[in-house]
Design a protein around this motif. Sequence first.
Motif, mmCIF file in Angstrom:
data_model
loop_
_atom_site.group_PDB
_atom_site.id
_atom_site.type_symbol
_atom_site.label_atom_id
_atom_site.label_comp_id
_atom_site.label_asym_id
_atom_site.label_seq_id
_atom_site.Cartn_x
_atom_site.Cartn_y
_atom_site.Cartn_z
ATOM 1 N N HIS A 17 7.295 6.521 7.354
ATOM 2 C CA HIS A 17 6.788 6.529 5.860
ATOM 3 C C HIS A 17 7.788 6.172 4.762
ATOM 4 C CE1 HIS A 17 3.056 7.494 7.293
ATOM 5 N NE2 HIS A 17 3.185 8.757 7.721
ATOM 6 N N THR A 18 9.092 6.307 5.148
ATOM 7 C CA THR A 18 10.109 5.906 4.262
ATOM 8 C C THR A 18 9.950 4.364 3.990
ATOM 9 O OG1 THR A 18 11.356 7.775 4.251
ATOM 10 C CG2 THR A 18 12.496 5.990 3.470
ATOM 11 N N GLY A 19 9.787 3.576 5.249
ATOM 12 C CA GLY A 19 9.742 2.472 5.375
ATOM 13 C C GLY A 19 8.506 1.853 4.430
ATOM 14 N N HIS A 20 7.329 2.478 4.606
ATOM 15 C CA HIS A 20 6.296 2.207 3.739
ATOM 16 C C HIS A 20 6.552 2.379 2.170
ATOM 17 C CE1 HIS A 20 3.509 3.748 7.240
ATOM 18 N NE2 HIS A 20 3.406 2.291 7.200
ATOM 19 N N ALA A 21 7.291 3.505 1.781
ATOM 20 C CA ALA A 21 7.744 3.871 0.503
ATOM 21 C C ALA A 21 8.835 2.709 0.125
ATOM 22 C CB ALA A 21 8.429 5.173 0.500
ATOM 23 N N ASP A 22 9.753 2.219 0.872
ATOM 24 C CA ASP A 22 10.324 1.043 0.522
ATOM 25 C C ASP A 22 9.621 -0.039 -0.117
ATOM 26 O OD1 ASP A 22 12.861 2.160 1.266
ATOM 27 O OD2 ASP A 22 12.693 1.188 3.457
ATOM 28 N N LEU A 23 8.476 -0.342 0.467
ATOM 29 C CA LEU A 23 7.692 -1.866 0.219
ATOM 30 C C LEU A 23 7.029 -1.410 -1.049
ATOM 31 C CD1 LEU A 23 6.162 -2.577 3.582
ATOM 32 C CD2 LEU A 23 8.108 -3.755 2.373
ATOM 33 N N LEU A 24 6.412 -0.131 -1.419
ATOM 34 C CA LEU A 24 5.887 0.309 -2.480
ATOM 35 C C LEU A 24 6.773 0.306 -3.602
ATOM 36 C CD1 LEU A 24 3.521 2.706 -0.720
ATOM 37 C CD2 LEU A 24 2.650 0.739 -1.891
ATOM 38 N N ARG A 25 7.752 1.113 -3.317
ATOM 39 C CA ARG A 25 8.626 1.020 -4.543
ATOM 40 C C ARG A 25 9.015 -0.183 -5.039
ATOM 41 N NH1 ARG A 25 10.941 5.496 -7.879
ATOM 42 N NH2 ARG A 25 11.674 4.183 -9.516
ATOM 43 N N ARG A 58 -1.343 0.040 -4.582
ATOM 44 C CA ARG A 58 -1.474 -0.269 -3.299
ATOM 45 C C ARG A 58 -1.149 -1.501 -2.899
ATOM 46 N NH1 ARG A 58 -7.709 1.155 -2.161
ATOM 47 N NH2 ARG A 58 -7.163 3.071 -1.121
ATOM 48 N N LEU A 59 -0.540 -1.911 -1.589
ATOM 49 C CA LEU A 59 -0.368 -3.252 -1.257
ATOM 50 C C LEU A 59 -1.490 -3.881 -0.380
ATOM 51 C CD1 LEU A 59 3.356 -2.800 -0.539
ATOM 52 C CD2 LEU A 59 2.229 -3.768 -2.706
ATOM 53 N N GLY A 60 -2.189 -4.901 -0.661
ATOM 54 C CA GLY A 60 -3.188 -5.424 0.176
ATOM 55 C C GLY A 60 -4.316 -4.387 0.373
ATOM 56 N N PRO A 61 -4.961 -4.492 1.546
ATOM 57 C CA PRO A 61 -6.118 -3.548 1.712
ATOM 58 C C PRO A 61 -5.586 -2.271 2.144
ATOM 59 C CG PRO A 61 -5.875 -5.026 3.799
ATOM 60 C CD PRO A 61 -4.612 -5.581 2.411
ATOM 61 N N SER A 62 -4.260 -2.050 2.256
ATOM 62 C CA SER A 62 -3.930 -0.633 2.785
ATOM 63 C C SER A 62 -4.527 0.455 1.554
ATOM 64 C CB SER A 62 -2.369 -0.751 2.667
ATOM 65 O OG SER A 62 -1.848 0.712 3.231
ATOM 66 N N SER A 63 -4.538 1.689 2.200
ATOM 67 C CA SER A 63 -4.999 2.834 1.113
ATOM 68 C C SER A 63 -3.699 3.648 0.934
ATOM 69 C CB SER A 63 -5.816 3.674 2.139
ATOM 70 O OG SER A 63 -5.542 4.380 3.112
ATOM 71 N N VAL A 64 -2.675 3.000 1.649
ATOM 72 C CA VAL A 64 -1.256 3.714 1.582
ATOM 73 C C VAL A 64 -0.756 3.904 -0.057
ATOM 74 C CG1 VAL A 64 1.332 4.268 2.264
ATOM 75 C CG2 VAL A 64 -0.626 3.652 3.879
ATOM 76 N N THR A 65 -0.392 4.808 -0.687
ATOM 77 C CA THR A 65 0.419 4.922 -2.167
ATOM 78 C C THR A 65 1.487 5.822 -1.985
ATOM 79 O OG1 THR A 65 -1.138 6.725 -2.594
ATOM 80 C CG2 THR A 65 -1.935 4.477 -3.071
ATOM 81 N N LEU A 66 2.433 5.692 -2.697
ATOM 82 C CA LEU A 66 3.581 6.705 -2.785
ATOM 83 C C LEU A 66 2.698 7.931 -3.230
ATOM 84 C CD1 LEU A 66 6.273 4.639 -4.924
ATOM 85 C CD2 LEU A 66 6.368 5.290 -2.314
ATOM 86 N N GLY A 67 1.903 8.254 -3.974
ATOM 87 C CA GLY A 67 1.135 9.610 -4.092
ATOM 88 C C GLY A 67 0.810 10.091 -2.904
ATOM 89 N N GLY A 68 -0.112 9.108 -2.116
ATOM 90 C CA GLY A 68 -0.688 9.659 -0.843
ATOM 91 C C GLY A 68 0.598 9.969 0.154
ATOM 92 N N LEU A 69 1.459 9.154 0.165
ATOM 93 C CA LEU A 69 2.737 9.545 0.950
ATOM 94 C C LEU A 69 3.334 10.997 0.772
ATOM 95 C CD1 LEU A 69 4.385 5.977 1.154
ATOM 96 C CD2 LEU A 69 3.421 7.299 3.024
ATOM 97 N N LEU A 70 3.390 11.311 -0.544
ATOM 98 C CA LEU A 70 3.899 12.602 -0.990
ATOM 99 C C LEU A 70 2.971 13.599 -0.458
ATOM 100 C CD1 LEU A 70 5.270 11.976 -4.792
ATOM 101 C CD2 LEU A 70 6.626 12.973 -2.648
ATOM 102 N N LYS A 71 1.721 13.534 -0.549
ATOM 103 C CA LYS A 71 0.744 14.351 -0.367
ATOM 104 C C LYS A 71 0.684 14.530 1.306
ATOM 105 C CE LYS A 71 -3.314 16.457 -2.128
ATOM 106 N NZ LYS A 71 -4.511 16.170 -3.080
ATOM 107 N N HIS A 72 0.716 13.500 1.915
ATOM 108 C CA HIS A 72 0.660 13.356 3.316
ATOM 109 C C HIS A 72 1.765 14.047 3.992
ATOM 110 C CE1 HIS A 72 0.200 11.981 7.464
ATOM 111 N NE2 HIS A 72 1.201 11.365 7.557
#
Length: 190
Positions: A164-172, A55-69
Amino acid sequence: MTSAPGFTAGEPPKWDVERFMHGDEVDTALITLERNRRTFAWKCADLDATGMALRLGPSSVTLGGLLKHLAWVEELYFQHRLAGRAPMAPFDGLDLEVDWDDWAWRTAADDTPQALRALWNDAVHRSRESLAEALSNGGLDQPTHDGMNLRRLLADMIEEYARHTGHADLLREAVDGSTGEGAPGDFPVP
């Protein structure tokens, strides 16, 4: 069943420069959606549970969560809204009013990376089949089961992936420094 040139149920559209650069409205929508799916798949490839849970900062977004979402969004849009079908498990028991906001983020950590990728992959294949069936029965103006037209549904899916690919960019990048879209041979075609 072929619905549009180069697009067969369950398979991604065939890629060629002419369709990419000069395709009609259907080609453009399908290729744009598939390009987003492939980039997203590349961002989630070859990661272990630690990478999927970052996770980045206080966000609950994860790559695993993005896959499931995104697997759930695929099911919601292409099974429920487009085809009028029930979504596959584990989405078939979800309450859209209650579970929409955080279910994927809360539960993804309980799944292995392989299971998350398989769930998303299965949802994408089912979506392609529903979309191919719909396109074989009409164009982008046809209504979906919830009243929007297919054009709007595809635009919404492209927007969902782009966001969400933008989120994934940052996480990866935070996981292992990987950036960019990947080379064409790098895409794990779902």
